[in-house]
Design a protein around this motif. Structure first.
Motif, PDB file in Angstrom:
ATOM      1  N   MET A   1     -34.161   1.839 -85.498  1.00 14.35           N
ATOM      2  CA  MET A   1     -34.717   1.375 -86.772  1.00 14.35           C
ATOM      3  C   MET A   1     -34.145   2.227 -87.904  1.00 14.35           C
ATOM      4  O   MET A   1     -34.242   3.428 -87.873  1.00 14.35           O
ATOM      5  N   GLY A   2     -33.508   1.577 -88.878  1.00  8.52           N
ATOM      6  CA  GLY A   2     -32.863   2.308 -89.956  1.00  8.52           C
ATOM      7  C   GLY A   2     -33.836   2.697 -91.043  1.00  8.52           C
ATOM      8  O   GLY A   2     -34.975   2.247 -91.056  1.00  8.52           O
ATOM      9  N   PRO A   3     -33.371   3.505 -92.035  1.00  2.84           N
ATOM     10  CA  PRO A   3     -34.261   3.921 -93.108  1.00  2.84           C
ATOM     11  C   PRO A   3     -34.679   2.751 -93.986  1.00  2.84           C
ATOM     12  O   PRO A   3     -35.723   2.764 -94.589  1.00  2.84           O
ATOM     13  N   GLY A   4     -33.868   1.693 -94.072  1.00  5.01           N
ATOM     14  CA  GLY A   4     -34.232   0.522 -94.879  1.00  5.01           C
ATOM     15  C   GLY A   4     -35.289  -0.319 -94.236  1.00  5.01           C
ATOM     16  O   GLY A   4     -35.989  -1.073 -94.897  1.00  5.01           O
ATOM     17  N   ASP A   5     -35.410  -0.248 -92.890  1.00  4.65           N
ATOM     18  CA  ASP A   5     -36.382  -1.101 -92.174  1.00  4.65           C
ATOM     19  C   ASP A   5     -37.805  -0.754 -92.535  1.00  4.65           C
ATOM     20  O   ASP A   5     -38.641  -1.634 -92.693  1.00  4.65           O
ATOM     21  N   SER A   6     -38.131   0.535 -92.645  1.00  2.00           N
ATOM     22  CA  SER A   6     -39.519   0.921 -92.971  1.00  2.00           C
ATOM     23  C   SER A   6     -39.860   0.468 -94.384  1.00  2.00           C
ATOM     24  O   SER A   6     -40.976   0.043 -94.641  1.00  2.00           O
ATOM     25  N   GLY A   7     -38.895   0.508 -95.309  1.00  2.28           N
ATOM     26  CA  GLY A   7     -39.138   0.016 -96.664  1.00  2.28           C
ATOM     27  C   GLY A   7     -39.396  -1.470 -96.664  1.00  2.28           C
ATOM     28  O   GLY A   7     -40.274  -1.970 -97.341  1.00  2.28           O
ATOM     29  N   TRP A   8     -38.614  -2.191 -95.850  1.00  2.00           N
ATOM     30  CA  TRP A   8     -38.812  -3.656 -95.723  1.00  2.00           C
ATOM     31  C   TRP A   8     -40.177  -3.957 -95.146  1.00  2.00           C
ATOM     32  O   TRP A   8     -40.875  -4.848 -95.629  1.00  2.00           O
ATOM     33  N   CYS A   9     -40.605  -3.227 -94.107  1.00  3.94           N
ATOM     34  CA  CYS A   9     -41.923  -3.446 -93.493  1.00  3.94           C
ATOM     35  C   CYS A   9     -43.027  -3.165 -94.519  1.00  3.94           C
ATOM     36  O   CYS A   9     -43.997  -3.896 -94.604  1.00  3.94           O
ATOM     37  N   ARG A  10     -42.813  -2.084 -95.299  1.00  3.49           N
ATOM     38  CA  ARG A  10     -43.819  -1.747 -96.306  1.00  3.49           C
ATOM     39  C   ARG A  10     -43.897  -2.845 -97.362  1.00  3.49           C
ATOM     40  O   ARG A  10     -44.957  -3.282 -97.746  1.00  3.49           O
ATOM     41  N   GLN A  11     -42.704  -3.347 -97.813  1.00  2.00           N
ATOM     42  CA  GLN A  11     -42.691  -4.442 -98.790  1.00  2.00           C
ATOM     43  C   GLN A  11     -43.325  -5.692 -98.210  1.00  2.00           C
ATOM     44  O   GLN A  11     -44.060  -6.391 -98.887  1.00  2.00           O
ATOM     45  N   LYS A  12     -43.030  -5.961 -96.954  1.00  2.46           N
ATOM     46  CA  LYS A  12     -43.612  -7.141 -96.291  1.00  2.46           C
ATOM     47  C   LYS A  12     -45.127  -7.029 -96.241  1.00  2.46           C
ATOM     48  O   LYS A  12     -45.843  -7.989 -96.525  1.00  2.46           O
ATOM     49  N   GLY A  13     -45.640  -5.837 -95.910  1.00  6.53           N
ATOM     50  CA  GLY A  13     -47.090  -5.613 -95.879  1.00  6.53           C
ATOM     51  C   GLY A  13     -47.706  -5.800 -97.253  1.00  6.53           C
ATOM     52  O   GLY A  13     -48.757  -6.408 -97.404  1.00  6.53           O
ATOM     53  N   ILE A  14     -47.017  -5.285 -98.282  1.00  8.19           N
ATOM     54  CA  ILE A  14     -47.525  -5.422 -99.655  1.00  8.19           C
ATOM     55  C   ILE A  14     -47.529  -6.895-100.057  1.00  8.19           C
ATOM     56  O   ILE A  14     -48.468  -7.389-100.660  1.00  8.19           O
ATOM     57  N   LEU A  15     -46.438  -7.606 -99.705  1.00  5.39           N
ATOM     58  CA  LEU A  15     -46.363  -9.040-100.013  1.00  5.39           C
ATOM     59  C   LEU A  15     -47.470  -9.812 -99.318  1.00  5.39           C
ATOM     60  O   LEU A  15     -48.102 -10.687 -99.919  1.00  5.39           O
ATOM     61  N   GLN A  16     -47.725  -9.477 -98.049  1.00  7.99           N
ATOM     62  CA  GLN A  16     -48.789 -10.183 -97.315  1.00  7.99           C
ATOM     63  C   GLN A  16     -50.143  -9.884 -97.940  1.00  7.99           C
ATOM     64  O   GLN A  16     -50.955 -10.783 -98.124  1.00  7.99           O
ATOM     65  N   ALA A  17     -50.401  -8.628 -98.283  1.00 12.29           N
ATOM     66  CA  ALA A  17     -51.678  -8.265 -98.908  1.00 12.29           C
ATOM     67  C   ALA A  17     -51.800  -8.964-100.261  1.00 12.29           C
ATOM     68  O   ALA A  17     -52.853  -9.492-100.606  1.00 12.29           O
ATOM     69  N   GLY A  18     -50.692  -8.994-101.042  1.00 18.01           N
ATOM     70  CA  GLY A  18     -50.707  -9.681-102.327  1.00 18.01           C
ATOM     71  C   GLY A  18     -50.957 -11.166-102.175  1.00 18.01           C
ATOM     72  O   GLY A  18     -51.700 -11.762-102.937  1.00 18.01           O
ATOM     73  N   SER A  19     -50.323 -11.763-101.147  1.00 13.84           N
ATOM     74  CA  SER A  19     -50.533 -13.195-100.887  1.00 13.84           C
ATOM     75  C   SER A  19     -51.983 -13.474-100.559  1.00 13.84           C
ATOM     76  O   SER A  19     -52.564 -14.435-101.058  1.00 13.84           O
ATOM     77  N   CYS A  20     -52.579 -12.616 -99.707  1.00 12.38           N
ATOM     78  CA  CYS A  20     -54.000 -12.800 -99.345  1.00 12.38           C
ATOM     79  C   CYS A  20     -54.871 -12.675-100.589  1.00 12.38           C
ATOM     80  O   CYS A  20     -55.764 -13.492-100.807  1.00 12.38           O
ATOM     81  N   LEU A  21     -54.587 -11.656-101.427  1.00 14.32           N
ATOM     82  CA  LEU A  21     -55.388 -11.441-102.628  1.00 14.32           C
ATOM     83  C   LEU A  21     -55.238 -12.617-103.577  1.00 14.32           C
ATOM     84  O   LEU A  21     -56.218 -13.116-104.131  1.00 14.32           O
ATOM     85  N   LEU A  22     -53.985 -13.101-103.763  1.00 20.34           N
ATOM     86  CA  LEU A  22     -53.735 -14.250-104.638  1.00 20.34           C
ATOM     87  C   LEU A  22     -54.449 -15.477-104.117  1.00 20.34           C
ATOM     88  O   LEU A  22     -55.070 -16.218-104.882  1.00 20.34           O
ATOM     89  N   ALA A  23     -54.396 -15.688-102.779  1.00 23.31           N
ATOM     90  CA  ALA A  23     -55.081 -16.842-102.185  1.00 23.31           C
ATOM     91  C   ALA A  23     -56.572 -16.757-102.429  1.00 23.31           C
ATOM     92  O   ALA A  23     -57.211 -17.745-102.781  1.00 23.31           O
TER      93      ALA A  23
END
Length: 190
Positions: A1-23
Motif C-alpha cells: 500500500m503506497g503513501p497515496g492509498d491512505s490519503g485516498w481511503c481517507r478522502q473516500k471516508g470523508i466523501l462517504q460521511a459527507g454523502s450520508c450527511l447530505l442525504a
C-alpha cells in the motif's frame, strides 16, 4: 500500500460521511417541505369550505329577496347586481384557488417522489455501511486470531526458555559441586 492509498481511503471516508450527511439533510428538508405542504393543503381546504358556506348563504339571501319582490323591487335589483358581481368574483377566486391547489398538489407529489428517492439512497448507503462493518469485523476477528496464535507461540517459547534455564542452572550447580569436590580431594592429596 503506497503513501497515496491512505490519503485516498481517507478522502473516500470523508466523501462517504459527507454523502450520508447530505442525504440526511435532504431527507430532513423534504420532510419539512412535505409537512408544510400538508398544512397548506389543509388550510386551503378549510378556505374552500368557508367559500362554499358563503355561496350557500348568498343563495339563501337571494331567495329571501325574491320573496320580498313585491315591495322591494329596487332593492332586489340592486341586490341582484351585487350578487352577480360577488358570484363573478367568487368564481374567479374559485378558479384561482383551484389552480393554486393543483399547483400545491403537484409540488406535494414532487416532494413525495424526492422523499422516496432519498429513502432509496439512504437504504443503499445503510446497506453499504453494513457491508463495510461486516468486512471490518471479519478483518478484526482474523487479526485477533493471529494475535492470539502469536501470543500462544510466545508463551510456549517463554516456557521452553524457563525450562532450559532451569536445566542449565541445575547443570551449573552440578558442575560447581563436582569442581568443589575435585578441589577438596586435590587439597587432601597434597
Amino acid at each position: 500500500m503506497g503513501p497515496g492509498d491512505s490519503g485516498w481511503c481517507r478522502q473516500k471516508g470523508i466523501l462517504q460521511a459527507g454523502s450520508c450527511l447530505l442525504a440526511l439533510l435532504c431527507l430532513g428538508s423534504v420532510i419539512y417541505l412535505y409537512t408544510h405542504l400538508q398544512e397548506k393543503v389543509q388550510s386551503s381546504e378549510n378556505l374552500l369550505l368557508k367559500f362554499k358556506q358563503l355561496q350557500e348563504a348568498l343563495s339563501a339571501q337571494v331567495q329571501e329577496e325574491y320573496e320580498l319582490q313585491s315591495w322591494l323591487k329596487q332593492a332586489i335589483q340592486k341586490e341582484r347586481a351585487e350578487h352577480k358581481k360577488t358570484k363573478e368574483e367568487f368564481e374567479l377566486f374559485k378558479l384561482e384557488f383551484e389552480e393554486a391547489l393543483n399547483k400545491e398538489k403537484n409540488q406535494h407529489e414532487e416532494a413525495k417522489k424526492k422523499l422516496q428517492d432519498l429513502l432509496v439512497l439512504y437504504n443503499s448507503l445503510k446497506l453499504e455501511n453494513r457491508r463495510m462493518l461486516e468486512s471490518h469485523n471479519q478483518k478484526y476477528a482474523q487479526l485477533k486470531r493471529e494475535h492470539e496464535k502469536h501470543m500462544e507461540m510466545l508463551l510456549n517459547m517463554i516456557s521452553k526458555l524457563i525450562e532450559e534455564s532451569m536445566v542449565l542452572r541445575n547443570a551449573h550447580e552440578e558442575v560447581r559441586s563436582k569442581l568443589h569436590s575435585a578441589q577438596v580431594s586435590c587439597v587432601a592429596c597434597r
